[in-house]
Scaffold this motif. Sequence first.
Motif, PDB file in Angstrom:
ATOM      1  N   PRO A  69      20.181  20.246  49.869  1.00 17.96           N
ATOM      2  CA  PRO A  69      21.322  21.211  50.576  1.00 17.96           C
ATOM      3  C   PRO A  69      19.456  22.096  51.139  1.00 17.96           C
ATOM      4  CG  PRO A  69      20.936  22.311  48.656  1.00 17.96           C
ATOM      5  CD  PRO A  69      19.946  21.191  47.990  1.00 17.96           C
ATOM      6  N   VAL A  70      19.832  22.157  52.384  1.00 16.11           N
ATOM      7  CA  VAL A  70      18.395  22.824  52.962  1.00 16.11           C
ATOM      8  C   VAL A  70      18.853  24.624  53.505  1.00 16.11           C
ATOM      9  CG1 VAL A  70      17.297  22.695  55.192  1.00 16.11           C
ATOM     10  CG2 VAL A  70      17.896  20.870  53.995  1.00 16.11           C
ATOM     11  N   THR A  71      18.826  25.622  53.733  1.00 17.99           N
ATOM     12  CA  THR A  71      19.026  26.549  54.081  1.00 17.99           C
ATOM     13  C   THR A  71      18.653  27.181  55.281  1.00 17.99           C
ATOM     14  OG1 THR A  71      18.033  28.044  52.560  1.00 17.99           O
ATOM     15  CG2 THR A  71      20.437  27.775  52.187  1.00 17.99           C
ATOM     16  N   GLU A  72      16.666  27.111  54.877  1.00 14.39           N
ATOM     17  CA  GLU A  72      15.496  27.158  55.822  1.00 14.39           C
ATOM     18  C   GLU A  72      15.483  26.934  57.546  1.00 14.39           C
ATOM     19  OE1 GLU A  72      14.911  30.600  55.444  1.00 14.39           O
ATOM     20  OE2 GLU A  72      16.205  30.447  53.582  1.00 14.39           O
ATOM     21  N   PHE A  73      15.692  27.447  58.527  1.00 14.37           N
ATOM     22  CA  PHE A  73      14.977  26.405  58.886  1.00 14.37           C
ATOM     23  C   PHE A  73      14.386  27.025  59.998  1.00 14.37           C
ATOM     24  CE2 PHE A  73      19.367  25.360  57.718  1.00 14.37           C
ATOM     25  CZ  PHE A  73      19.537  23.790  58.650  1.00 14.37           C
ATOM     26  N   ARG A  74      13.062  26.371  60.561  1.00 12.75           N
ATOM     27  CA  ARG A  74      12.141  26.950  61.395  1.00 12.75           C
ATOM     28  C   ARG A  74      11.429  25.432  62.031  1.00 12.75           C
ATOM     29  NH1 ARG A  74       9.354  28.226  55.082  1.00 12.75           N
ATOM     30  NH2 ARG A  74      10.399  29.919  54.674  1.00 12.75           N
ATOM     31  N   LEU A  75      11.150  26.472  63.153  1.00 12.53           N
ATOM     32  CA  LEU A  75      10.816  25.772  64.899  1.00 12.53           C
ATOM     33  C   LEU A  75       9.593  26.229  65.113  1.00 12.53           C
ATOM     34  CD1 LEU A  75      13.921  24.993  64.265  1.00 12.53           C
ATOM     35  CD2 LEU A  75      13.849  25.112  66.667  1.00 12.53           C
TER      36      LEU A  75
END
Length: 488
Positions: A69-75
């Motif tokens: 499960p991935v909750t964090e998104f960094r661009l």
Amino acid sequence: MSAPVLVVGAGPTGLAMAVELARRGVAVRVVDAAEAPTSETRALGVQPRTLELFERLGLAGAAVADGVPVTEFRLFSEGVQFLDMSLRGLDTPHPYLLMLPQPRVERLLAARLAELGVRVQRPVELTGFTQRPDEVEVELRHGDGAVERARVSWLVGCDGAHSAVRRRLGVPFLGRPFEENFAVADARMDWSLPHDVFHSFLNRGRFVAYFPMPGGLHRITIAYRPGSAPTGEVTLDELQAAVDRCAPAGARVGDIREAGRFRIHQRKVARHSVGRVFLAGDAAHVHSVVGGQGMNTGIQDAFNLGWKLAAVANGRAGAGLLDSYASERSPVAHRLVRGTRRATRLTLLRAPVATAARRHLAPRITARPFVRRTLSRALTQLDVSYRDGTGGSDGRRLAVGDRFPEIGPQHPDRFTLLVFGAEPPGLRAVLGDRTDLFDIRPVTVPRAGARIGIAGDGLVLVRPDGYLALLGGGLDDLAAYLTKTFAR
Ligand SMILES: Cc1cc2nc3c(=O)[nH]c(=O)nc-3n(C[C@H](O)[C@H](O)[C@H](O)COP(=O)(O)OP(=O)(O)OC[C@H]3O[C@@H](n4cnc5c(N)ncnc54)[C@H](O)[C@@H]3O)c2cc1C
């Protein structure tokens, strides 16, 4: 007639379609031209909305146990972080993108289908069909060369981007093609970044995304501008060069398990159905992998059509109900293709002025809570709505056509009728001989009503695919909905 419904294609869309029909007692036949299910590197992210629907099939637990499960998104743009988004706090039991490779999703669905007594027939290719007012005659070529002709009541083309069903129907794609070129590899990253966070690094027309995978691996995706993609095998040198150009500094790629290239044209069809023939999944729309929406949208097409086709096949509703599949799902596909095109353009910006604007403006815009909420709802497909023909909701106020938030368990395959306050006399008479299609639940907690904007007594009707059919109406509204939906 061999079986009322023939599903062509046993990818995620066809499998979900067949499960939705079979669990409602519809005899369904599934054929696939390939000898075996794909083990190729393909879609990876299962979205919250898909997981909510998997709850209805009893598959969500197994999917979550298998995935990351991935909750964090960094661009990052030219080394500067411009977006840090979290899905925590989203109004769903699954506030994360579940990284689970497509072959595993297909295995889960195929196992559920087998439990329902349906086996995918392979290799069996649909080579032609003729549609008549009351049936479809199909031509199927078996692996041993034998050609079979069969008659079915409905044909559902879940046969992917190069769909034979679509070609045979003569349904064109809308708009200009928008080409994208990718190299993908499942590999191990040697770096200090956390594994359960999605990272994407953009750099003047270049794009590298890292999707966490089970087993400590990452799916590395490199997007190339049209005409600039290398050819031949994806090599370690190519991957390492892309990582070096886009950052993070010092990161090393190793242990490549699988790699490949692919090219897609983002598009959608002009029509999702013609008479007794339907198109679903990639057969009807192809999107960029930038948004990770492809597999999820196909599965959601299947959930939209499944209960309707089952109601008609079981003689519980008239064929008019099937028209709403195209009218509801076509705007969703249109909006997705438009959204993913914009996202692709944004990721592949090259001019220094444009990339500087991305770095400076994007953090300010995305700092606004409303923007963050809108973005995260779009990324998770929780904003898909059939309320007004645009394919989405603004998320401000619940309306008929929106996804219904889980304020209590919904029935896995029937309509859920929530009765706030006293049950109106005459309710059972209005439902009549369709009572068995409804799960009637009294709601006595006033707070539950307040959450969805219901102050006193009223009816809330949730469709078998989890979308709102009625919000706070009375018996007359219910009767009108039933007449419209089930008219024979
Ligand atoms: C190389 C590649 C990489 C991808 N990567 C990503 C990604 O990273 N993220 C993402 O979201 N999406 C990705 N996608 C897209 C994603 O895989 C699709 O959106 C998804 O597979 C769609 O599912 P589907 O069931 O509609 O079609 P498909 O999975 O394409 O299934 C169609 C099935 O129909 C069968 N078939 C075709 N023609 C016939 C016929 N005439 N008769 C019988 N059977 C037939 C095929 O054998 C196949 O099994 C990728 C696609 C490809 C090709």
